[in-house]
Design an enzyme around this catalytic site. Structure first.
Site, PDB file in Angstrom:
ATOM      1  N   ASP A 179      15.139  -2.083  26.546  1.00  0.00           N
ATOM      2  CA  ASP A 179      16.218  -2.636  25.712  1.00  0.00           C
ATOM      3  C   ASP A 179      16.761  -3.936  26.318  1.00  0.00           C
ATOM      4  O   ASP A 179      17.102  -3.985  27.493  1.00  0.00           O
ATOM      5  CB  ASP A 179      17.370  -1.629  25.569  1.00  0.00           C
ATOM      6  CG  ASP A 179      17.239  -0.762  24.340  1.00  0.00           C
ATOM      7  OD1 ASP A 179      16.396  -1.089  23.480  1.00  0.00           O
ATOM      8  OD2 ASP A 179      17.954   0.246  24.234  1.00  0.00           O
ATOM      9  N   LEU A 188      -4.175  -4.281   2.460  1.00  0.00           N
ATOM     10  CA  LEU A 188      -4.609  -5.639   2.789  1.00  0.00           C
ATOM     11  C   LEU A 188      -5.609  -5.682   3.947  1.00  0.00           C
ATOM     12  O   LEU A 188      -6.202  -6.731   4.219  1.00  0.00           O
ATOM     13  CB  LEU A 188      -3.392  -6.514   3.112  1.00  0.00           C
ATOM     14  CG  LEU A 188      -2.514  -6.869   1.905  1.00  0.00           C
ATOM     15  CD1 LEU A 188      -1.091  -7.166   2.335  1.00  0.00           C
ATOM     16  CD2 LEU A 188      -3.090  -8.047   1.139  1.00  0.00           C
ATOM     17  N   ASN A 194      18.741  -8.872  13.373  1.00  0.00           N
ATOM     18  CA  ASN A 194      18.742  -7.443  12.999  1.00  0.00           C
ATOM     19  C   ASN A 194      19.224  -7.235  11.566  1.00  0.00           C
ATOM     20  O   ASN A 194      20.432  -7.183  11.319  1.00  0.00           O
ATOM     21  CB  ASN A 194      19.633  -6.653  13.969  1.00  0.00           C
ATOM     22  CG  ASN A 194      19.070  -6.658  15.377  1.00  0.00           C
ATOM     23  OD1 ASN A 194      19.008  -7.694  16.019  1.00  0.00           O
ATOM     24  ND2 ASN A 194      18.641  -5.518  15.869  1.00  0.00           N
ATOM     25  N   ASN A 200       0.817  -1.215   0.000  1.00  0.00           N
ATOM     26  CA  ASN A 200       0.000   0.000   0.000  1.00  0.00           C
ATOM     27  C   ASN A 200       0.856   1.273   0.000  1.00  0.00           C
ATOM     28  O   ASN A 200       0.330   2.386   0.060  1.00  0.00           O
ATOM     29  CB  ASN A 200      -0.985   0.009   1.176  1.00  0.00           C
ATOM     30  CG  ASN A 200      -0.304   0.142   2.523  1.00  0.00           C
ATOM     31  OD1 ASN A 200       0.928   0.153   2.611  1.00  0.00           O
ATOM     32  ND2 ASN A 200      -1.096   0.214   3.587  1.00  0.00           N
ATOM     33  N   ASN A 230       4.846   2.628   3.787  1.00  0.00           N
ATOM     34  CA  ASN A 230       6.208   2.730   4.335  1.00  0.00           C
ATOM     35  C   ASN A 230       7.229   2.313   3.283  1.00  0.00           C
ATOM     36  O   ASN A 230       8.249   1.693   3.596  1.00  0.00           O
ATOM     37  CB  ASN A 230       6.321   1.852   5.587  1.00  0.00           C
ATOM     38  CG  ASN A 230       7.523   2.230   6.440  1.00  0.00           C
ATOM     39  OD1 ASN A 230       7.981   3.368   6.417  1.00  0.00           O
ATOM     40  ND2 ASN A 230       8.072   1.270   7.158  1.00  0.00           N
ATOM     41  N   THR A 251      12.262 -10.646  18.647  1.00  0.00           N
ATOM     42  CA  THR A 251      11.665  -9.961  19.807  1.00  0.00           C
ATOM     43  C   THR A 251      10.812 -10.926  20.630  1.00  0.00           C
ATOM     44  O   THR A 251      10.575 -10.675  21.811  1.00  0.00           O
ATOM     45  CB  THR A 251      10.759  -8.774  19.381  1.00  0.00           C
ATOM     46  OG1 THR A 251       9.744  -9.260  18.520  1.00  0.00           O
ATOM     47  CG2 THR A 251      11.535  -7.685  18.686  1.00  0.00           C
ATOM     48  N   LYS A 286       3.794 -10.177  16.806  1.00  0.00           N
ATOM     49  CA  LYS A 286       4.603 -11.262  16.242  1.00  0.00           C
ATOM     50  C   LYS A 286       4.313 -12.574  16.984  1.00  0.00           C
ATOM     51  O   LYS A 286       4.196 -13.637  16.374  1.00  0.00           O
ATOM     52  CB  LYS A 286       6.099 -10.923  16.309  1.00  0.00           C
ATOM     53  CG  LYS A 286       6.517  -9.803  15.366  1.00  0.00           C
ATOM     54  CD  LYS A 286       6.198 -10.128  13.914  1.00  0.00           C
ATOM     55  CE  LYS A 286       6.582  -9.034  12.953  1.00  0.00           C
ATOM     56  NZ  LYS A 286       6.101  -9.276  11.586  1.00  0.00           N
ATOM     57  N   TYR A 337       3.885  -4.178  19.248  1.00  0.00           N
ATOM     58  CA  TYR A 337       4.515  -4.736  18.039  1.00  0.00           C
ATOM     59  C   TYR A 337       5.009  -6.158  18.309  1.00  0.00           C
ATOM     60  O   TYR A 337       4.710  -7.095  17.570  1.00  0.00           O
ATOM     61  CB  TYR A 337       5.688  -3.865  17.574  1.00  0.00           C
ATOM     62  CG  TYR A 337       6.615  -4.606  16.630  1.00  0.00           C
ATOM     63  CD1 TYR A 337       6.219  -4.879  15.326  1.00  0.00           C
ATOM     64  CD2 TYR A 337       7.849  -5.094  17.060  1.00  0.00           C
ATOM     65  CE1 TYR A 337       7.041  -5.602  14.461  1.00  0.00           C
ATOM     66  CE2 TYR A 337       8.677  -5.811  16.211  1.00  0.00           C
ATOM     67  CZ  TYR A 337       8.266  -6.063  14.912  1.00  0.00           C
ATOM     68  OH  TYR A 337       9.076  -6.792  14.076  1.00  0.00           O
ATOM     69  N   LYS A 352       5.902  -1.823  11.949  1.00  0.00           N
ATOM     70  CA  LYS A 352       7.027  -2.419  12.670  1.00  0.00           C
ATOM     71  C   LYS A 352       7.772  -1.492  13.631  1.00  0.00           C
ATOM     72  O   LYS A 352       8.838  -1.844  14.112  1.00  0.00           O
ATOM     73  CB  LYS A 352       8.016  -3.041  11.688  1.00  0.00           C
ATOM     74  CG  LYS A 352       8.706  -2.034  10.782  1.00  0.00           C
ATOM     75  CD  LYS A 352       9.677  -2.714   9.841  1.00  0.00           C
ATOM     76  CE  LYS A 352      10.426  -1.756   8.956  1.00  0.00           C
ATOM     77  NZ  LYS A 352      11.332  -0.853   9.626  1.00  0.00           N
ATOM     78  N   TYR A 394      13.718 -13.241  12.515  1.00  0.00           N
ATOM     79  CA  TYR A 394      14.917 -12.478  12.148  1.00  0.00           C
ATOM     80  C   TYR A 394      15.550 -11.863  13.379  1.00  0.00           C
ATOM     81  O   TYR A 394      14.861 -11.422  14.283  1.00  0.00           O
ATOM     82  CB  TYR A 394      14.623 -11.278  11.247  1.00  0.00           C
ATOM     83  CG  TYR A 394      13.652 -11.454  10.143  1.00  0.00           C
ATOM     84  CD1 TYR A 394      13.430 -12.682   9.547  1.00  0.00           C
ATOM     85  CD2 TYR A 394      12.943 -10.350   9.665  1.00  0.00           C
ATOM     86  CE1 TYR A 394      12.536 -12.805   8.513  1.00  0.00           C
ATOM     87  CE2 TYR A 394      12.044 -10.471   8.631  1.00  0.00           C
ATOM     88  CZ  TYR A 394      11.840 -11.701   8.065  1.00  0.00           C
ATOM     89  OH  TYR A 394      10.947 -11.815   7.041  1.00  0.00           O
ATOM     90  N   SER A 436      10.115 -12.403  14.313  1.00  0.00           N
ATOM     91  CA  SER A 436      11.174 -11.581  14.892  1.00  0.00           C
ATOM     92  C   SER A 436      11.742 -12.224  16.153  1.00  0.00           C
ATOM     93  O   SER A 436      11.037 -12.915  16.886  1.00  0.00           O
ATOM     94  CB  SER A 436      10.588 -10.207  15.234  1.00  0.00           C
ATOM     95  OG  SER A 436      11.440  -9.491  16.088  1.00  0.00           O
TER      96      SER A 436
END
Length: 343
Positions: A298, A59, A179, A32, A35, A126, A153, A149, A84, A177, A124
């Site tokens: 973090d 979507l 980084n 779309n 980004n 994360t 996931k 976020y 993201k 993933y 991710s």
């Protein structure tokens, strides 16, 4: 039979489209452009000599998704389209749940309607949070998410797992993933963050080129060798190739079950200061950075155990940190020069 790549003009999506086209796949991109940029299509064509079919729509529009699957014979889906930005997700949780989970449900419903299909999910690391053991294996416990976020996931993986458990004809692989960094060696495509970058490497390159005044290093008092956080930085082209391997695994019927998970990283952690030093080495630029207070949420360190991806998927990361950083810097210079030319 076509391969659908959602979010295929984004950073990882565009590099994956290149690898798919290079392997002879027939690709349809849906994006779309919220980004990403339409110019990325030209970059893909310049590298591969082929232009994928492109459909621009959101979507989140369920009817459009249904129409799309009625129009094309889709043999596999690689699903990147998602919001993201961790910080933004904290402020706009409903946007993230709608965009990242609603869309996933609509696509899986279409695969179910057509009697099955092959599905690769962009997940991710994360989901692991601050892992109890390093390096992180696929069996590491999934920790409570630190942001909406991260939660999308985790929930996304659960939605796929539950769908696969009742429909053996849907075969899926979730790729977690670490980084992703860098740009295609042709410098035709790369990372194009809109607004202030959320990731370290584009912030480094934008600081070096003069777009940002200074890079903030969040904390140098962590229990690591140089006191800064450690991450596993993987070259985006290596990452893209893993998606082709995963898709091929499903198409060939080599999957051990109809839902599998693989970590994608290098297996090596690099600290924030090591990434800065790598950049300074390959660019010859001195970077303006300042150590500031730690940032909430973090993780201290995270890097992958890549044994499963290496042995089972038959894939491994090849590029060094220096090689990846060099492409990121070359790409930044190209983007800046082209913007100067337009101004």
């Amino acid at each position: 039979m076509k391969i659908l790549v959602t979010g295929g003009l984004g950073f990882i999506g565009s590099h994956t489209v290149v690898e798919l086209l290079n392997e002879g796949f027939d690709v349809v991109v849906v994006d779309n452009l919220s980004n990403s940029s339409i110019d990325v299509l030209d970059g893909i064509e310049a590298i591969t000599g082929k232009r994928p079919i492109f459909e621009k729509f959101d979507l989140r529009d369920k009817l459009k998704v249904q129409e799309f699957f009625g129009k094309y014979d889709i043999g596999g889906v690689i699903h990147f389209a998602a919001s993201k930005a961790v910080g933004e997700s904290v402020g706009k949780p409903l946007l993230y749940y709608e965009n990242n989970l609603g869309v996933l449900v609509y696509i899986l419903q279409e695969l179910e309607k057509k009697g099955g299909g092959n599905f690769i999910f962009s997940s991710s690391c994360t989901v692991y949070g601050q892992a109890d053991k390093l390096p992180i294996t696929e069996d590491a416990p999934v920790k409570p998410a630190e942001s909406p976020y991260g939660n999308t996931k985790q929930i996304g993986e659960e939605i796929i797992r539950d769908t696969c458990s009742v429909n053996q004809d849907i075969k899926a692989i979730a790729l977690r993933y670490f980084n992703p960094i860098g740009a295609h060696p042709s410098i035709q495509i790369g990372e194009l963050p809109i607004g202030v970058p959320q990731n370290l490497v584009p912030f480094i390159t934008q600081t070096a080129i003069g777009l940002r005044e200074q890079l903030s290093v969040f904390g140098d008092d962590y229990p690591t060798e140089d006191g800064t956080c450690i991450r596993d930085y993987i070259y985006v082209v290596d990452l893209a190739k893993a998606h082709v391997k995963a898709l091929q695994r499903l198409l060939d019927g080599n999957n051990a079950s109809n839902y599998e998970i693989f970590n994608l990283g290098t297996g090596k952690g690099s600290s924030v200061l090591e990434v800065i030093q790598s950049f300074e080495k390959v660019s010859g630029q001195k970077l303006n950075y300042k150590v500031v207070d730690r940032r909430a949420g973090d993780v201290i360190q995270a890097y992958a155990d890549t044994t499963k991806a290496n042995q089972v998927l038959g894939w491994r990361a090849k590029a060094t940190l220096d090689e990846a950083m060099k492409t990121a810097w070359d790409w930044e210079k190209k983007v800046r020069n082209s913007k100067k030319g337009k101004s």
